[in-house]
Design a protein around this motif. Structure first.
Motif, PDB file in Angstrom:
ATOM      1  N   TYR A   8      16.147  34.243 -41.684  1.00 56.82           N
ATOM      2  CA  TYR A   8      14.921  33.635 -42.165  1.00 56.82           C
ATOM      3  C   TYR A   8      15.054  32.118 -42.074  1.00 56.82           C
ATOM      4  O   TYR A   8      16.060  31.566 -42.513  1.00 56.82           O
ATOM      5  CB  TYR A   8      14.651  34.032 -43.621  1.00 56.82           C
ATOM      6  CG  TYR A   8      14.348  35.494 -43.794  1.00 56.82           C
ATOM      7  CD1 TYR A   8      13.039  35.948 -43.745  1.00 56.82           C
ATOM      8  CD2 TYR A   8      15.357  36.418 -43.992  1.00 56.82           C
ATOM      9  CE1 TYR A   8      12.746  37.297 -43.899  1.00 56.82           C
ATOM     10  CE2 TYR A   8      15.083  37.760 -44.144  1.00 56.82           C
ATOM     11  CZ  TYR A   8      13.775  38.191 -44.098  1.00 56.82           C
ATOM     12  OH  TYR A   8      13.494  39.526 -44.252  1.00 56.82           O
ATOM     13  N   THR A  10      12.642  28.158 -41.908  1.00 56.31           N
ATOM     14  CA  THR A  10      11.353  27.505 -42.104  1.00 56.31           C
ATOM     15  C   THR A  10      10.660  27.381 -40.756  1.00 56.31           C
ATOM     16  O   THR A  10      11.286  27.560 -39.698  1.00 56.31           O
ATOM     17  CB  THR A  10      11.512  26.100 -42.705  1.00 56.31           C
ATOM     18  OG1 THR A  10      12.216  25.278 -41.781  1.00 56.31           O
ATOM     19  CG2 THR A  10      12.232  26.146 -44.049  1.00 56.31           C
ATOM     20  N   LEU A  11       9.385  27.042 -40.778  1.00 54.43           N
ATOM     21  CA  LEU A  11       8.651  26.859 -39.517  1.00 54.43           C
ATOM     22  C   LEU A  11       9.278  25.746 -38.685  1.00 54.43           C
ATOM     23  O   LEU A  11       9.403  25.869 -37.464  1.00 54.43           O
ATOM     24  CB  LEU A  11       7.178  26.563 -39.794  1.00 54.43           C
ATOM     25  CG  LEU A  11       6.372  27.695 -40.432  1.00 54.43           C
ATOM     26  CD1 LEU A  11       4.937  27.240 -40.680  1.00 54.43           C
ATOM     27  CD2 LEU A  11       6.396  28.933 -39.582  1.00 54.43           C
ATOM     28  N   GLN A  26       2.533  27.052 -36.251  1.00 52.53           N
ATOM     29  CA  GLN A  26       1.749  27.028 -37.486  1.00 52.53           C
ATOM     30  C   GLN A  26       0.439  27.799 -37.316  1.00 52.53           C
ATOM     31  O   GLN A  26       0.053  28.582 -38.184  1.00 52.53           O
ATOM     32  CB  GLN A  26       1.475  25.578 -37.878  1.00 52.53           C
ATOM     33  CG  GLN A  26       0.967  25.396 -39.270  1.00 52.53           C
ATOM     34  CD  GLN A  26       0.830  23.932 -39.642  1.00 52.53           C
ATOM     35  OE1 GLN A  26       0.504  23.106 -38.800  1.00 52.53           O
ATOM     36  NE2 GLN A  26       1.085  23.620 -40.894  1.00 52.53           N
ATOM     37  N   ALA A  29       1.150  31.542 -37.229  1.00 52.87           N
ATOM     38  CA  ALA A  29       1.435  32.060 -38.571  1.00 52.87           C
ATOM     39  C   ALA A  29       0.137  32.233 -39.357  1.00 52.87           C
ATOM     40  O   ALA A  29      -0.065  33.250 -40.022  1.00 52.87           O
ATOM     41  CB  ALA A  29       2.385  31.122 -39.307  1.00 52.87           C
ATOM     42  N   THR A  36       4.863  35.868 -42.630  1.00 51.12           N
ATOM     43  CA  THR A  36       5.623  34.800 -43.271  1.00 51.12           C
ATOM     44  C   THR A  36       6.046  35.298 -44.647  1.00 51.12           C
ATOM     45  O   THR A  36       5.400  36.163 -45.234  1.00 51.12           O
ATOM     46  CB  THR A  36       4.795  33.509 -43.418  1.00 51.12           C
ATOM     47  OG1 THR A  36       3.624  33.788 -44.181  1.00 51.12           O
ATOM     48  CG2 THR A  36       4.391  32.952 -42.056  1.00 51.12           C
ATOM     49  N   TYR A  37       7.136  34.772 -45.122  1.00 53.40           N
ATOM     50  CA  TYR A  37       7.711  35.192 -46.397  1.00 53.40           C
ATOM     51  C   TYR A  37       7.881  33.967 -47.291  1.00 53.40           C
ATOM     52  O   TYR A  37       8.250  32.902 -46.811  1.00 53.40           O
ATOM     53  CB  TYR A  37       9.079  35.855 -46.176  1.00 53.40           C
ATOM     54  CG  TYR A  37       9.016  36.980 -45.171  1.00 53.40           C
ATOM     55  CD1 TYR A  37       8.730  38.266 -45.572  1.00 53.40           C
ATOM     56  CD2 TYR A  37       9.224  36.741 -43.817  1.00 53.40           C
ATOM     57  CE1 TYR A  37       8.659  39.304 -44.658  1.00 53.40           C
ATOM     58  CE2 TYR A  37       9.147  37.768 -42.889  1.00 53.40           C
ATOM     59  CZ  TYR A  37       8.868  39.045 -43.315  1.00 53.40           C
ATOM     60  OH  TYR A  37       8.799  40.058 -42.401  1.00 53.40           O
ATOM     61  N   ARG A  38       7.591  34.124 -48.562  1.00 51.72           N
ATOM     62  CA  ARG A  38       7.790  33.035 -49.529  1.00 51.72           C
ATOM     63  C   ARG A  38       8.720  33.546 -50.626  1.00 51.72           C
ATOM     64  O   ARG A  38       8.359  34.438 -51.375  1.00 51.72           O
ATOM     65  CB  ARG A  38       6.463  32.596 -50.128  1.00 51.72           C
ATOM     66  CG  ARG A  38       5.612  31.843 -49.150  1.00 51.72           C
ATOM     67  CD  ARG A  38       4.373  31.301 -49.849  1.00 51.72           C
ATOM     68  NE  ARG A  38       3.500  30.655 -48.900  1.00 51.72           N
ATOM     69  CZ  ARG A  38       3.513  29.341 -48.658  1.00 51.72           C
ATOM     70  NH1 ARG A  38       4.327  28.554 -49.307  1.00 51.72           N
ATOM     71  NH2 ARG A  38       2.698  28.826 -47.776  1.00 51.72           N
ATOM     72  N   ARG A  43       8.569  27.158 -49.440  1.00 55.67           N
ATOM     73  CA  ARG A  43       7.927  26.994 -48.137  1.00 55.67           C
ATOM     74  C   ARG A  43       7.907  28.338 -47.423  1.00 55.67           C
ATOM     75  O   ARG A  43       8.781  29.174 -47.633  1.00 55.67           O
ATOM     76  CB  ARG A  43       8.717  26.004 -47.284  1.00 55.67           C
ATOM     77  CG  ARG A  43       8.684  24.624 -47.814  1.00 55.67           C
ATOM     78  CD  ARG A  43       9.493  23.716 -46.923  1.00 55.67           C
ATOM     79  NE  ARG A  43       9.363  22.356 -47.406  1.00 55.67           N
ATOM     80  CZ  ARG A  43      10.307  21.458 -47.315  1.00 55.67           C
ATOM     81  NH1 ARG A  43      11.460  21.752 -46.751  1.00 55.67           N
ATOM     82  NH2 ARG A  43      10.110  20.252 -47.778  1.00 55.67           N
ATOM     83  N   PRO A  44       6.933  28.513 -46.532  1.00 54.13           N
ATOM     84  CA  PRO A  44       6.906  29.786 -45.796  1.00 54.13           C
ATOM     85  C   PRO A  44       8.131  29.915 -44.889  1.00 54.13           C
ATOM     86  O   PRO A  44       8.528  28.960 -44.230  1.00 54.13           O
ATOM     87  CB  PRO A  44       5.615  29.714 -44.986  1.00 54.13           C
ATOM     88  CG  PRO A  44       5.215  28.294 -44.966  1.00 54.13           C
ATOM     89  CD  PRO A  44       5.828  27.647 -46.161  1.00 54.13           C
ATOM     90  N   LEU A  45       8.705  31.092 -44.905  1.00 56.69           N
ATOM     91  CA  LEU A  45       9.841  31.402 -44.045  1.00 56.69           C
ATOM     92  C   LEU A  45       9.414  32.452 -43.036  1.00 56.69           C
ATOM     93  O   LEU A  45       8.526  33.260 -43.298  1.00 56.69           O
ATOM     94  CB  LEU A  45      11.013  31.922 -44.872  1.00 56.69           C
ATOM     95  CG  LEU A  45      11.530  31.005 -45.972  1.00 56.69           C
ATOM     96  CD1 LEU A  45      12.612  31.719 -46.778  1.00 56.69           C
ATOM     97  CD2 LEU A  45      12.069  29.714 -45.399  1.00 56.69           C
ATOM     98  N   VAL A  46      10.056  32.449 -41.887  1.00 61.71           N
ATOM     99  CA  VAL A  46       9.771  33.425 -40.840  1.00 61.71           C
ATOM    100  C   VAL A  46      11.087  34.003 -40.342  1.00 61.71           C
ATOM    101  O   VAL A  46      12.141  33.389 -40.478  1.00 61.71           O
ATOM    102  CB  VAL A  46       8.985  32.786 -39.667  1.00 61.71           C
ATOM    103  CG1 VAL A  46       7.616  32.347 -40.123  1.00 61.71           C
ATOM    104  CG2 VAL A  46       9.734  31.609 -39.073  1.00 61.71           C
TER     105      VAL A  46
END
Length: 65
Positions: A8, A10-11, A26, A29, A36-38, A43-46
């Motif tokens: 995982y 960040t963008l 972005q 997403a 995306t995971y928070r 912050r959004p994680l991918v």
């Protein structure tokens, strides 16, 4: 058989790893092209493997390598 733990990031980290532009990842997403995971309202994680799958799929649809 060894299981692979998903990575995982960040963008911004995904941009660096995959070599694609930040606005492009972005937009993808926000469109929901990949989840995306928070964690803990951060912050959004991918997952890198999910983004790679989307890139491969779009390349094959466009007649890429």
């Amino acid at each position: 058989m060894q299981s692979r733990v998903p990575t995982y990031v960040t963008l911004k980290e995904a941009v660096r790893i995959l070599g694609i532009s930040y606005p492009k990842i972005q937009r993808a997403a926000k469109r929901g092209d990949f989840p995306t995971y928070r964690l803990f309202n951060s912050r959004p994680l991918v997952r890198v493997d999910e983004i790679e799958a989307v890139i491969e799929k779009s390349s094959s649809l466009q007649g890429g390598e």
